[in-house]
Design an enzyme around this catalytic site. Structure first.
Site, PDB file in Angstrom:
ATOM      1  CD  GLU A  19      -8.993  -2.157  -1.924  1.00  0.00           C
ATOM      2  OE1 GLU A  19      -9.333  -2.246  -0.732  1.00  0.00           O
ATOM      3  OE2 GLU A  19      -8.470  -3.105  -2.548  1.00  0.00           O
ATOM      4  CG  ASP A  38      -1.704  -1.266   1.388  1.00  0.00           C
ATOM      5  OD1 ASP A  38      -2.019  -1.905   0.373  1.00  0.00           O
ATOM      6  OD2 ASP A  38      -1.984  -1.652   2.530  1.00  0.00           O
TER       7      ASP A  38
END
Length: 571
Positions: free
Chosen positions: A194, A13
């Site tokens: 997302e 991430d």
């Protein structure tokens, strides 16, 4: 050259930020404490871990957070005055029903903001922003206003759980969100929308999101609008980077990306990826961070350099200057950040060094080591009670969600050796300590010393097996003498072997070969979160509650070439 992944091992991430000539990448740490890893580079090729900012109980307390919950998807930015870090602390993912499937739509995602003038300083106590979803990001617009974007979670029956990307203004003065929340992007049919990031360039607002889930279908989707609140039109290719439907790409699972520009205006994309084991297809190194140059097309859309949309293994780090394009999320500043004590503004060391030995001679834990969940490390370890040693105080069971004494580092190589020296004198079977190859509480191989009333002090391996009818497996105990003992693990792709030796003795190899591939996201029952990676480290338990300690004199980890038989070579 940029050689991917630039951050090997569990570093998912990525959020990338530039301040002057300095580049920073923040990555998720999930249940590992302290929270958020930040790496630094000046050439985009060589990166060095410099800090973990969430290190106080007032900032982060993950006791009770389930496996693969905790800190998700940090977002790092700089507005010309200070650094801003947004992160999610996931407190509940979903209950587990009979058979292992997730049986709950209600989840707890708490989003927070911390700031600091220097990257390695003491970051502020957190400001709670919202709990409406996860993967929050902060956008600094050209007029100085700030906006939060995050994934919206919808628990209602019959609804899409990933309900789009919402935007809301943030007031630094009031330290809260203000105005109405707007759903600016519903996502594409690929779903699981997302990881939003917003940018402004030449009058366009660009939205970057991840879709398809963080597994084999992962993808980077781009859309743009003339208005901040939309509507957003999709990129002509929709997905600008992905390995989905391309099973032979060396970097799989590519997605969850962020953009940065060099001082001369060249765009680079940081994104997560996975490298499957050649024989098993499982990513034991977890989700790693990769980086590659991108190009703006004549149509003002972003593309990979060859327009294939594929991740690359190598790329030129900083090529010839190009005209600036005016992207405003990561502004260009004349000066670099103020670096705190112990940080040099020079270039990072060339190359990647994965051979490390810790003798525990300092009063602080080496930066590459972490522990699980608790913000009270003094309860689980000490570097001063016995100078020159890491003392682990036996606490709860291995896999506990609260207070377990386990200190470990990331596995960063497919083939490695690790070893340690330990003093431990257990009195009964509820006391254990040793060397553990660990993913989470349901996936590990643990070479440990304990005590049995029949054979006395002994050594054996306990394995937690996620894909076997037998959840816990033990090797036969081997009686060992009292005194110091050295423990060793050798990993070659999916094969794992353990050895030990009493002080002054020869290595004794356990006859069993263990499956290292279970230490991966892919080895799991359906519906459970598995988002981290394999660790190797030291652990101690005292399930009687008497806190018996184990002392570790040193810990060694080193990358090495593949071996058919690890017993043929010394560490």
């Amino acid at each position: 050259m940029i050689r991917n992944p630039i951050l090997p091992g569990f570093n998912p991430d990525p959020s990338i930020c530039r301040v002057g000539d300095d580049y920073y990448i923040a990555t998720s740490t999930f249940e590992w404490f302290p929270g958020v890893q930040i790496h630094h580079s000046r050439d985009l090729a060589n990166w060095r871990l410099i800090t973990r900012p969430l290190r106080r109980a007032s900032q982060l307390d993950m006791r009770g957070d389930p496996d693969s919950c905790g800190v998700w998807a940090p977002d790092l930015s700089h507005d010309g005055e200070r650094f801003w870090l947004i992160y999610t602390d996931v407190k509940r993912y979903g209950r587990t029903t009979v058979g292992g499937a997730s049986g709950a739509s209600l989840r707890d995602f708490h989003n927070y903001l911390v700031t600091c003038e220097t990257i390695d300083g003491d970051w502020s106590d957190p400001v709670h922003l919202n709990s409406s979803g996860f993967d929050p990001g902060l956008f600094h617009d050209a007029d100085g206003r700030k906006y939060l974007v995050n994934q919206l979670w919808d628990h209602r029956p019959g609804r899409n759980r990933f309900a789009g990307i919402v935007l809301q203004e943030y007031s630094p003065e009031a330290q809260r969100l203000i105005g109405e929340r707007t759903n600016i992007f519903p996502g594409t049919p690929l779903g699981l929308t997302e990881a939003p990031h917003l940018y402004r360039r030449d009058g366009w607002y660009y939205l970057l999101v991840a879709e398809g889930g963080t597994g084999w279908n992962h993808a980077v989707t781009m859309a743009r609008s003339r208005d901040l609140r939309g509507p957003y039109a999709l990129h002509p290719d929709t997905y600008i980077l992905s390995s989905r439907t391309r099973p032979h790409a060396p970097l799989q699972r590519a997605g969850h990306a962020d953009l940065v520009e060099t001082p001369d205006g060249r765009p680079f994309m940081a994104y997560l990826c996975g490298r499957p084991l050649p024989n098993r297809g499982r990513c034991v190194l977890g989700r790693e961070t990769a980086l590659q140059p991108m190009v703006w097309g004549e149509d003002d859309w972003l593309y990979t350099e060859d327009r294939s949309g594929l991740p690359v293994l190598e790329a030129a780090a900083l090529a010839a200057p190009a005209p600036p394009s005016g992207m405003q999320r990561h502004p260009r500043f004349a000066g670099g950040p103020r670096l705190g004590p112990g940080l040099s503004a020079g270039n990072d060391p060339a190359g990647r060094e994965t051979a490390t030995r810790h003798d525990f001679d300092d009063a602080e834990l080496p930066l590459d080591l972490q522990w699980l969940r608790t913000p009270e490390p003094d309860r689980i370890f000490s570097l001063t009670e016995r100078p020159g040693h890491l003392r682990l105080h036996g606490r709860e069971t291995i896999g506990s969600l609260f207070t377990q004494a386990l200190v470990a580092r990331r596995q960063q190589d497919f083939c490695y050796s690790a070893s340690c020296a330990m003093d431990f004198a257990p009195a009964h079977f509820q006391q254990a300590a040793g060397l553990v190859a660990y993913y989470n509480g349901s996936k590990f191989h643990y070479l440990h010393v304990s005590h049995d009333e029949a054979i006395g002090r002994h050594i054996r391996v306990m394995s937690a097996l996620p894909d076997s009818p037998q959840a816990d497996a033990f090797t036969p105990p081997i009686a060992i003498p009292e005194g110091r003992i050295e423990l060793r693990v050798e990993v070659d792709y999916e094969r794992l072997r353990f050895a030990f030796r009493p002080e002054g003795g020869d290595w004794i190899w356990l006859p069993e070969q263990f499956d290292a591939s279970i230490l991966s996201d892919e080895a799991s029952q359906p519906g459970l979160p598995n988002f981290t990676g394999a660790f190797i480290g030291m652990a101690c338990q005292d399930m009687a509650g008497t806190g018996l300690a184990a002392d570790f004199d040193w810990f060694d980890y080193r990358e090495r070439p593949y071996r058919d038989d690890p017993a043929r070579a010394d560490v």
